[in-house]
Design a protein around this motif. Sequence first.
Motif, short mmCIF file in Angstrom:
data_model
loop_
_atom_site.label_atom_id
_atom_site.label_comp_id
_atom_site.label_asym_id
_atom_site.label_seq_id
_atom_site.Cartn_x
_atom_site.Cartn_y
_atom_site.Cartn_z
N LYS A 52 0.84 -1.21 0.00
CA LYS A 52 0.00 0.00 0.00
C LYS A 52 0.86 1.25 0.00
O LYS A 52 0.46 2.30 -0.50
CB LYS A 52 -0.91 0.01 1.23
N VAL B 154 -6.91 -9.76 -3.70
CA VAL B 154 -5.78 -9.51 -4.59
C VAL B 154 -4.64 -10.44 -4.19
O VAL B 154 -4.36 -10.62 -3.01
CB VAL B 154 -5.33 -8.03 -4.50
N THR B 190 -0.49 -6.37 -9.51
CA THR B 190 -1.08 -6.28 -8.17
C THR B 190 -2.43 -5.57 -8.19
O THR B 190 -2.92 -5.19 -7.14
CB THR B 190 -0.15 -5.50 -7.23
N TYR B 193 -2.26 -2.26 -6.25
CA TYR B 193 -2.83 -2.29 -4.90
C TYR B 193 -2.62 -0.97 -4.16
O TYR B 193 -3.48 -0.54 -3.40
CB TYR B 193 -2.19 -3.44 -4.12
N SER B 197 -6.27 0.89 -3.19
CA SER B 197 -6.59 1.01 -1.76
C SER B 197 -6.63 2.47 -1.31
O SER B 197 -7.05 2.76 -0.20
CB SER B 197 -5.61 0.19 -0.91
#
Lengths: 158, 257
Positions: A52, B154, B190, B193, B197
């Motif tokens: 993230k 994921v 990914t 990601y 997010s």
Amino acid sequence: MKNHVWRPLFVVIGLVALILLARAFYVPADFGTHERGYMYSYNRTGNIEEWKAFEAKYRGSQYCQGCHEDKTSALSAAQHAIIPCENCHGAAFGHPDDPEKLTVDRSRNLCLRCHAALVTPGSGRIQLPGIDAQNHNPGIECSDCHNPHHPNLAEMQG
Amino acid sequence: MKRRDFLRHSLVFVSGASVSLAALEFVSVGELLAARPEARWGFLVDTYRCVGCGFCVKACKIENDIPLEANVTRTWVERYLILKDGRVLADSPKGALHGFTDQRVDRAAEGFEEVSNQEIASAFFVPKLCNQCDNPPCVQVCPVGATYQTADGVVLVDHKWCIGCGYCIMGCPYGVRFFHPVEHVADKCTFCYHRISQGLDTACAQACPFGARRVGNLRDPDDPIARILLTQRVGVLKDEFGTKPQVFYLGLSKEVR
């Protein structure tokens, strides 16, 4: 029990203890089996946060509009308005701080991505105006005649 | 021990053991939490809209630090040419990093094949990326727990944990995994990601001028992608493998593998 049984047994117990100790130090606390069980989520949960935290390079045309409102509003009427700014002007990264200037891709090949005439019945490609790259003014850049922001032929550059 | 006691104890033990196992299965907190996370990411590819410009491939490589000219990529675009004599030609030069600018078909070692316009029955482009399978075979084969599925569906690779054995690269039926030339570990798409997010689009979806690639939350019934999946005819790649892909295609035809 006799000595010849106990001695190797101690060695084995010692080895197991050593391996367990090393494992306790080496394997992070968040490593283990999670929501989807051993088969699909046997992992280190900290890695999710690491992914993230990965840095985004493309900021989106909205971000460009923040400073270059004049350019984006002029473009919004043209056919090329559907193309995000960064496709040709390059990813923004930390612009305007780092990098201070973006490198614009003005190459003929960039235009040919969509405008090389290909016979593709069954895809959206055939609805785009296409040229035969070998015969349509080879060797010169498209932007010498066409304005990339206003590509229609009526507004051709001198 | 008396016979009566023995029987009683065994009965208590067996029933107790079976009840506790069943009870554990029934109220597994992990499973309950996993059943309702906030998001379940899905992807929709509209092959009718794709024009093969390859801006998605370029954006993906820059966004995710994949060396541009290295012959690996997290996403790519394939061109299919279906000829009137029934032959199917497919190519993806450099994964379509620079798009498709040549009518000739790249036949790798055999060179370029000229195809006359009259021969072509239909031709179209199919973007490919990681299918983020619900039953990911690549995750099952990892011997060290370096690749896994997140609660929102994921599949990620832990670059610090991966030993680079390559089992997952072989295990993926879609060939989306590759060996990262710089990090020397397994790598794959990914779904960006780090972007989804934060509420952003994936880099490929953002770069697509035609809206051929879109990412959405399948748990949200008002999500435009979820609505299309519920109301329109969509297909997935290699359904027969039972991997339950979460990348759905509009306009998939039987020639696409």
